[in-house]
Design an enzyme around this catalytic site. Sequence first.
Site, PDB file in Angstrom:
ATOM      1  N   GLU A  47      34.147  23.957 -58.781  1.00 36.44           N
ATOM      2  CA  GLU A  47      34.009  23.029 -57.656  1.00 36.44           C
ATOM      3  C   GLU A  47      33.785  21.599 -58.142  1.00 36.44           C
ATOM      4  O   GLU A  47      34.362  20.653 -57.620  1.00 36.44           O
ATOM      5  CB  GLU A  47      32.844  23.452 -56.746  1.00 36.44           C
ATOM      6  CG  GLU A  47      33.116  24.696 -55.933  1.00 36.44           C
ATOM      7  CD  GLU A  47      34.196  24.500 -54.871  1.00 36.44           C
ATOM      8  OE1 GLU A  47      34.324  23.375 -54.354  1.00 36.44           O
ATOM      9  OE2 GLU A  47      34.916  25.461 -54.578  1.00 36.44           O
ATOM     10  N   TYR A 132      28.720  20.045 -49.305  1.00 41.30           N
ATOM     11  CA  TYR A 132      30.019  20.728 -49.366  1.00 41.30           C
ATOM     12  C   TYR A 132      30.056  21.717 -50.538  1.00 41.30           C
ATOM     13  O   TYR A 132      30.423  22.891 -50.376  1.00 41.30           O
ATOM     14  CB  TYR A 132      31.155  19.695 -49.505  1.00 41.30           C
ATOM     15  CG  TYR A 132      32.486  20.371 -49.661  1.00 41.30           C
ATOM     16  CD1 TYR A 132      33.229  20.746 -48.543  1.00 41.30           C
ATOM     17  CD2 TYR A 132      32.987  20.696 -50.922  1.00 41.30           C
ATOM     18  CE1 TYR A 132      34.434  21.413 -48.674  1.00 41.30           C
ATOM     19  CE2 TYR A 132      34.191  21.365 -51.067  1.00 41.30           C
ATOM     20  CZ  TYR A 132      34.906  21.719 -49.937  1.00 41.30           C
ATOM     21  OH  TYR A 132      36.084  22.388 -50.076  1.00 41.30           O
ATOM     22  N   ASP A 150      36.430  20.612 -44.313  1.00 39.22           N
ATOM     23  CA  ASP A 150      36.969  19.519 -45.121  1.00 39.22           C
ATOM     24  C   ASP A 150      38.200  18.945 -44.407  1.00 39.22           C
ATOM     25  O   ASP A 150      38.520  19.326 -43.281  1.00 39.22           O
ATOM     26  CB  ASP A 150      37.272  19.986 -46.552  1.00 39.22           C
ATOM     27  CG  ASP A 150      38.406  21.007 -46.594  1.00 39.22           C
ATOM     28  OD1 ASP A 150      38.941  21.371 -45.519  1.00 39.22           O
ATOM     29  OD2 ASP A 150      38.764  21.434 -47.703  1.00 39.22           O
TER      30      ASP A 150
END
Length: 303
Positions: A47, A132, A150
């Site tokens: 990520e 996030y 998103d």
Amino acid sequence: MSESAADWELPPDLEAVQAALIDWYEADHREFPWRDTDDPYAILVSEVMSQQTQLDRVVEAWDAFLERWPTTAALAAADRADVVGFWSDHRLGYNNRAKYLHEAAHQVEDAFDGEFPQTPDALAELMGVGPYTANAVASFAFNNGDAVVDTNVKRVCYRAFDVPDDDAAFDGAADSLLPDGKSRVWNNAIMELGGVACTTKPSCDEAGCPWRSWCSAYATGDFSAPDVPTQSTFDGSRRQFRGRVIATLREHDECEIDALGHRIRVDYSPDGDHGREWLEGLLADLADDGLVEYGDGVVRLRR
Ligand code: SF4
């Protein structure tokens, strides 16, 4: 597209909407190695690397990083300069991300006894991990996340269900769409939809989008979105008429072919340029795509 929150609602057959997307995702999707693991550390590394770097390039860097530092313990024990050096060598963007990742490994080792926290809130306590990323790790490692919202997810919700361009509305829609206890597969699936089908130039048919029979944009031919502000270039195109066929059949269940023709275009006449022959060509494509059935002059949606 809708401008106010009052103009939109999710389809009443929400379970069918959910199942269609999960089936579509499970039948075929892009392969990334971090989709095959539930190791929170490996997922966190993917990520953080993906925030600035194209996914294809991340694969090589991710493999090399995990080979060198396979656990939080190994990363915490590393010299920070080596981690930053790795980041620069692989052109992974801001070096601060390497420092934060190194610091987060220390936190996991020291503050959490080497075990990753499992909720989005607790994960967000790690250095450099925003909401996030925390939610992504909670979803993909622990199947314990909230709905990801998103740019891709917003675009899909805006087009498919007329969700207005408003953060609270997007959050509400994404939450309602998420099936209970399925954040891992769901968040992967809806992001995949936005990443390969519902892109800025959508490929609804080519990608076999599983939401065509519900999708407002597909029905109207208006594929604008918050990040695609211009009116669609598809207006008046075959794609738009395909969408109108689907929308009409959703409303009427089945239609005699000429009645359908008149409903989808004002200039329809059975023997004209845009007449029965033209419409049968359109229906043949829709039948090939498994969306409609056509026989004995009657058209209906395939269920
Ligand atoms: S039908 Fe097209 S516009 Fe609608 S959700 Fe699918 S890809 Fe997006």
